[in-house]
Write an enzyme that holds these catalytic residues in place. Structure first.
Site: not given
Length: 454
Positions: A245, A243, A247, A97
């Site tokens: 990834d 960010d 999510d 992340s």
């Protein structure tokens, strides 16, 4: 072997020292032994080591005898969606992340994208991975399939907005050189194919493992002006950044001002309640007054939960809540397997702006003035417990309300605060809000920080 990469909710560790291909293989074998799956979905982010760690994890699953579906480079939510859509018994996203470049990790789920935390299996997986006590290899290994599942994922995303009624909009999108770029391109193509009058201005769009523009973490104050400036320079209606990834998503208004995630929770709660009166909304205890007032005024049921994705998801499933939001920019949706998504929120926001024929600034400025907050402030301390006790002793006598759902919350007539310890470092996180009094907010914030950092 002591695997320190196992944390409370996921796996995160420094490359080489805490996480490598051997450890990833062990985790894959242990994960499969624990879940006993027939089929597992895997995905990976842009980091240089993510493909090899994914391959090692997948090999562990294959050697157990389960099949693996590899979605390729994608976002964590695409693994959540794929695990559910493809009826797999487990899923694993290889990602660190927003962590530094020398880190990587894994986020693992069971069927229907249910989270796996230390209390629901992660500790068992760790014990097996450390001991290697996961049995012999299967006589017949599983099969590996490469699958591009993005079209189905994007088709699902389109159900969250009324494309026909979208007003013309110019959006600045900042993928931070993370994994969001290709998925954004697919969403853009779908919107244009449906006739949406949306223009994308893309910055830091191409995935790049070297992160030339910094680690994708829009919460860093030095990164926030970048998106805001492009919004102003192009006269855009909205700025959006993610960010690594994706999510989590973060928003800027038409003036290029960063909007704290707290106020977006209220907006999305109101949007859901307009379509589903009486629905339940889950929120975290750090900042609450704005969310509770909006939900109750819209005829919904506000439900407080401990912070953290596993707790929010479990509470949402228990209550059958339509939406859950955290001030940290995690947003959870019942129709998305109760999982968090960084793409659904901004789609809901542009739908809301179109339906109300207004701007993001107009939607949030009154709420920000009514319940001002400086956002979360971290303080490094020598002894977190002692600092927490010091604050409690000083403020408890005058408090009219106390809550220990997550850390310490004390409430007063015109202001409140929440204080939480970090699970991983000697850090205390402070959140303050007041009833329409910014001077009081500044005063109480400074007083609390002085006491915490004493």
């Amino acid at each position: 072997m002591d695997l320190t990469c196992f944390k409370a909710y996921d796996i995160r560790g420094e490359l080489g020292a805490e996480l490598n291909v051997d450890i990833a293989y062990r985790i894959g074998r242990a994960f499969a032994t624990f879940l006993q799956p027939k089929k597992v979905v895997v995905g990976w982010d842009v980091r240089e080591t993510s493909p090899e760690l994914k391959d090692a994890f997948a090999q562990g699953v294959l050697d157990f005898g389960a099949d693996v579906i590899d979605l390729g480079m994608c976002g964590t939510e695409e693994v959540y969606f794929g695990t559910t859509f493809l009826a797999a018994e487990g899923g694993c996203m290889v990602t660190a992340s927003h962590n530094p470049i020398n880190y990587n990790g894994m986020k693992m789920v069971r069927d229907n994208a249910k989270p796996i935390s230390a209390d629901t299996g992660l500790a068992d997986i760790r014990a097996m991975a450390e001991s290697g006590n996961y049995g012999e290899k299967a006589e017949t290994p599983g099969t590996l399939t490469q699958l591009d599942n993005r079209a189905a994922y994007v088709e699902h995303l389109m159900t969250y907005l009324d494309v026909a009624n979208l007003k013309p909009m110019k959006l600045v999108v900042n993928a931070g050189n993370g994994a969001a770029g290709p998925s954004l391109d697919a969403i853009e193509s779908a919107l244009l194919a449906l006739g949406a009058p949306i223009e994308f201005i893309k910055i830091h769009h191409a995935p790049d493992a070297t992160f030339p523009n910094g680690i994708p973490n829009p919460l860093l104050h030095e990164q926030q002006p970048v998106t805001g400036k492009v919004v102003k320079d192009h006269g855009a209606d909205l700025g959006i950044a993610w960010d690594g990834d994706f999510d989590r998503c973060f928003l800027w208004d038409e003036d290029g001002n960063f909007i704290e995630g707290y106020y977006i929770v209220g907006l999305l709660a109101e949007a859901f309640l307009a379509k589903q009166p009486g629905a339940k909304i889950v929120y975290d205890p750090r900042l609450v007054w704005n969310t509770v007032e909006i939900v109750e005024a819209a005829g919904g049921v506000p439900i407080q939960s401990v912070s953290g994705h596993t707790f929010i998801k479990e509470r949402m499933r228990k209550e059958d809540a339509v939406y859950g939001g955290e001030m940290s920019a995690h947003h959870y949706f019942r129709d998305f397997a109760y999982a968090d998504s960084g793409m659904i929120p901004w789609l809901l926001i542009i739908d809301l702006l179109s339906r109300k024929q207004t701007t993001l600034k107009t939607l949030v400025e009154d709420r920000m003035a009514k319940f001002p907050s400086p956002g979360e402030i971290n303080s490094k301390v020598a002894d977190a417990d002692e600092a927490m006790s010091r604050v409690y002793q000083a403020y408890k006598p005058d408090a009219i309300g106390e809550d220990r759902t997550d850390g310490l919350s004390l409430e007063f007539a015109q202001w409140r605060f929440n204080l939480r310890k970090s699970n991983t470092e000697p850090v205390i996180r402070l959140n303050v809000e007041t009833r329409g009094d910014k001077d009081l907010m500044d005063e109480k914030t400074q007083d609390l920080l002085a006491l915490i950092r004493q």
